[in-house]
Design a protein around this motif. Structure first.
Motif, PDB file in Angstrom:
ATOM      1  N   CYS A 376      89.614  63.649  48.228  1.00  0.00           N
ATOM      2  CA  CYS A 376      90.528  63.275  47.141  1.00  0.00           C
ATOM      3  C   CYS A 376      91.807  64.116  47.176  1.00  0.00           C
ATOM      4  O   CYS A 376      92.917  63.598  46.980  1.00  0.00           O
ATOM      5  CB  CYS A 376      89.838  63.448  45.791  1.00  0.00           C
ATOM      6  N   LYS A 377      91.644  65.396  47.427  1.00  0.00           N
ATOM      7  CA  LYS A 377      92.808  66.281  47.495  1.00  0.00           C
ATOM      8  C   LYS A 377      93.738  65.867  48.622  1.00  0.00           C
ATOM      9  O   LYS A 377      94.977  65.857  48.463  1.00  0.00           O
ATOM     10  CB  LYS A 377      92.335  67.725  47.696  1.00  0.00           C
ATOM     11  N   GLU A 387      95.854  55.696  58.975  1.00  0.00           N
ATOM     12  CA  GLU A 387      94.506  55.496  59.504  1.00  0.00           C
ATOM     13  C   GLU A 387      93.513  56.443  58.823  1.00  0.00           C
ATOM     14  O   GLU A 387      92.391  56.056  58.471  1.00  0.00           O
ATOM     15  CB  GLU A 387      94.475  55.720  61.013  1.00  0.00           C
ATOM     16  N   LEU A 388      93.945  57.706  58.641  1.00  0.00           N
ATOM     17  CA  LEU A 388      93.059  58.691  58.016  1.00  0.00           C
ATOM     18  C   LEU A 388      92.853  58.366  56.539  1.00  0.00           C
ATOM     19  O   LEU A 388      91.751  58.540  56.004  1.00  0.00           O
ATOM     20  CB  LEU A 388      93.635  60.095  58.174  1.00  0.00           C
ATOM     21  N   ARG A 393      89.242  56.841  52.181  1.00  0.00           N
ATOM     22  CA  ARG A 393      88.915  55.931  51.089  1.00  0.00           C
ATOM     23  C   ARG A 393      87.536  55.281  51.305  1.00  0.00           C
ATOM     24  O   ARG A 393      86.750  55.129  50.370  1.00  0.00           O
ATOM     25  CB  ARG A 393      89.990  54.852  50.956  1.00  0.00           C
ATOM     26  N   ALA A 394      87.275  54.916  52.555  1.00  0.00           N
ATOM     27  CA  ALA A 394      85.973  54.311  52.872  1.00  0.00           C
ATOM     28  C   ALA A 394      84.840  55.304  52.629  1.00  0.00           C
ATOM     29  O   ALA A 394      83.780  54.955  52.096  1.00  0.00           O
ATOM     30  CB  ALA A 394      85.961  53.831  54.318  1.00  0.00           C
ATOM     31  N   LYS A 431      88.839  58.567  40.093  1.00  0.00           N
ATOM     32  CA  LYS A 431      89.190  57.453  39.213  1.00  0.00           C
ATOM     33  C   LYS A 431      90.703  57.246  39.182  1.00  0.00           C
ATOM     34  O   LYS A 431      91.202  56.107  39.187  1.00  0.00           O
ATOM     35  CB  LYS A 431      88.668  57.736  37.806  1.00  0.00           C
ATOM     36  N   GLU A 432      91.444  58.352  39.208  1.00  0.00           N
ATOM     37  CA  GLU A 432      92.909  58.267  39.232  1.00  0.00           C
ATOM     38  C   GLU A 432      93.391  57.615  40.519  1.00  0.00           C
ATOM     39  O   GLU A 432      94.298  56.776  40.507  1.00  0.00           O
ATOM     40  CB  GLU A 432      93.498  59.674  39.082  1.00  0.00           C
ATOM     41  N   ILE A 433      92.781  57.992  41.645  1.00  0.00           N
ATOM     42  CA  ILE A 433      93.155  57.401  42.940  1.00  0.00           C
ATOM     43  C   ILE A 433      92.859  55.904  42.964  1.00  0.00           C
ATOM     44  O   ILE A 433      93.617  55.110  43.540  1.00  0.00           O
ATOM     45  CB  ILE A 433      92.396  58.122  44.082  1.00  0.00           C
TER      46      ILE A 433
END
Length: 453
Positions: A376-377, A387-388, A393-394, A431-433
């Motif tokens: 997340c950071k 790509e990263l 995210r996955a 949740k913010e992301i």
């Protein structure tokens, strides 16, 4: 399988003795540790059959080691077939090794040694030139062990009492001298390391003292398991009083205190015991390993679930990453054995849970939380390539699904939902992301409705 009501004696001569030894090991694998009736293997003129690993595996298990008696004439070259040369230290370290009890016979009597290295030295000391060095059959002759046994059946003749005159021996040294005197070790001084019978006796004395010490300190899981419960109680108490500081994991990670120092000490004592326990069980042959009783397996996994989070907390407190790649093997094995136990239907409470755990079942849960927080950071900082970003995210979606699966199974402790916990901090960032209040998923619905409360 042999009849348990009658003792079983397995015997063999020469190569047959080797086969008898291996067959007895195979039988012992099927005998539970609690069964006092075990086969006895008696061999005659049997060559050595294993290296240091086999010797240690058997010698460290007294109930197995006592099942083997190897009878050999001190003039018989066959038992010394694979004995390494005393001049070749490397071959002595890596060569064939004895186990069980060696009964070395002569016309005058016998020497009986349980300590394996002393038995090996005794075989070297009584070897003729060339034995064990490429010419074991040269000058070989057949020995009638039936006659030897018949003679010992009616009494043992022991040479050497009169030879004690003028010798300054301790009681133990005197006993060793009386033991080896009948097999004429002094007649072959060229085979001794220093050409001195006294040096051989001194070496045997040290090894026999070591053997006695090892027998006193044989690892006994029953002996200390109850004593360790007090350390587990301290950890469980610390878990309860840590709630105001974000829970057990976060309190240990973030808050320094005298209590924390006490918990570190208790954790180290527990880890030392369970590392040793796992090491001993891992040495067991596969079948006997299955008799690792459930109370110890349960105790080991209770230890894993309460102590491994502390290891994880220290790991990430130091700024490290990827704990799972560096996880201790003893945790992995305890977890694997428990899973095997469940899959075989041996766990008493293998049915589905209907209430939350006091300890999260996955002892690596907090490592996964830390890695999710790092992901997340990275996404929030925007320093990653497209790509990263997609990969991160996955991974986060997988972690979210993993958490929800634990929740559904009641396999996670309620303390992860404390407001100051690392998990709740991850959830806010994640949740913010994902779009804030508009984000919808099983876990999002669970969290937004405060079902965890």
């Amino acid at each position: 399988m042999y009849e348990k009501t009658r003792p079983l004696i397995v015997t063999g001569h020469s190569i047959g003795g080797s086969i008898a030894s291996l067959f007895t090991l195979w039988l012992l694998e099927a005998v539970p540790p609690t069964d006092r009736k075990r086969p006895l293997c008696i061999t005659f003129s049997c060559p050595l059959i294993g290296d240091t690993g086999l010797q240690q595996a058997i010698s460290e298990r007294p109930t197995w080691n006592s099942c083997f008696l190897h009878v050999a004439s001190y003039k018989d070259p066959i038992p010394k077939l694979f004995v390494s040369s005393p001049q070749n230290e490397r071959s002595i370290e890596s060569g064939y090794k004895p186990f069980g009890t060696l009964l070395l016979c002569s016309e005058s009597g016998f020497a009986c040694f349980e300590e394996p290295e002393s038995a090996l030295d005794l075989m070297v000391a009584t070897s003729s030139d060339g034995v064990g060095n490429g010419g074991p059959h040269e000058g070989a002759q057949m020995f009638c062990y039936g006659e030897i046994l018949e003679k010992y059946k009616h009494g043992v003749i022991c040479r050497g009492v009169s030879q004690l005159e003028g010798k300054d021996f301790t009681p133990l040294q005197m006993g060793i001298f009386i033991q080896i005197a009948p097999i004429n070790v002094e007649t072959t001084p060229g085979q001794l390391e220093n050409g001195d019978i006294n040096s051989l006796i001194a070496k045997f004395e040290g090894r026999m003292k070591d053997l006695a010490a090892r027998k006193r300190n044989i690892f006994d899981p029953n002996k200390k398991l109850n004593q360790l419960k007090i350390y587990m109680t301290y950890l469980e108490w610390y878990k309860k009083i840590s709630i105001p500081d974000g829970g057990y994991y976060d309190a240990f990670k973030n808050k320094e205190s005298k209590m924390r120092l006490k918990i570190v000490k208790d954790r180290n004592i527990l880890t030392q015991y369970w590392r040793k326990m796992v090491e001993e069980v891992e040495k067991m042959p596969q079948r006997e390993g299955k008799f690792f009783q459930y109370k110890w397996l349960y105790g080991g996994n209770n230890y894993r679930r309460i102590v491994e989070p502390l290891d994880i907390a220290e790991f990430y407190k130091k700024g490290k990453k990827d704990y799972l790649a560096q996880r201790s093997d003893h945790y992995k094995l305890l977890e694997k054995w428990m899973e095997d136990e469940k899959s075989e239907g041996n766990q008493a409470n293998a049915k589905e849970r209907n209430r939350a755990c006091s300890l999260t079942e996955d002892s690596c849960f907090w490592a996964r939380v830390e890695e999710a927080m790092i992901s997340c950071k990275s996404l929030k900082n925007g320093e990653t390539s497209p790509e990263l970003k997609e990969s991160l995210r996955a991974d986060l979606v997988k972690f979210e699904d993993y958490v929800m699966d634990l929740v559904r199974k009641y396999a996670v402790s309620t303390e992860i939902f404390l407001e100051e916990s690392s998990f709740m901090k991850w959830w806010k960032d994640y949740k913010e992301i994902k779009g804030g209040a508009s984000y919808r998923s099983s876990l999002a619905d669970f969290m937004s409705n405060c079902k965890y409360k």
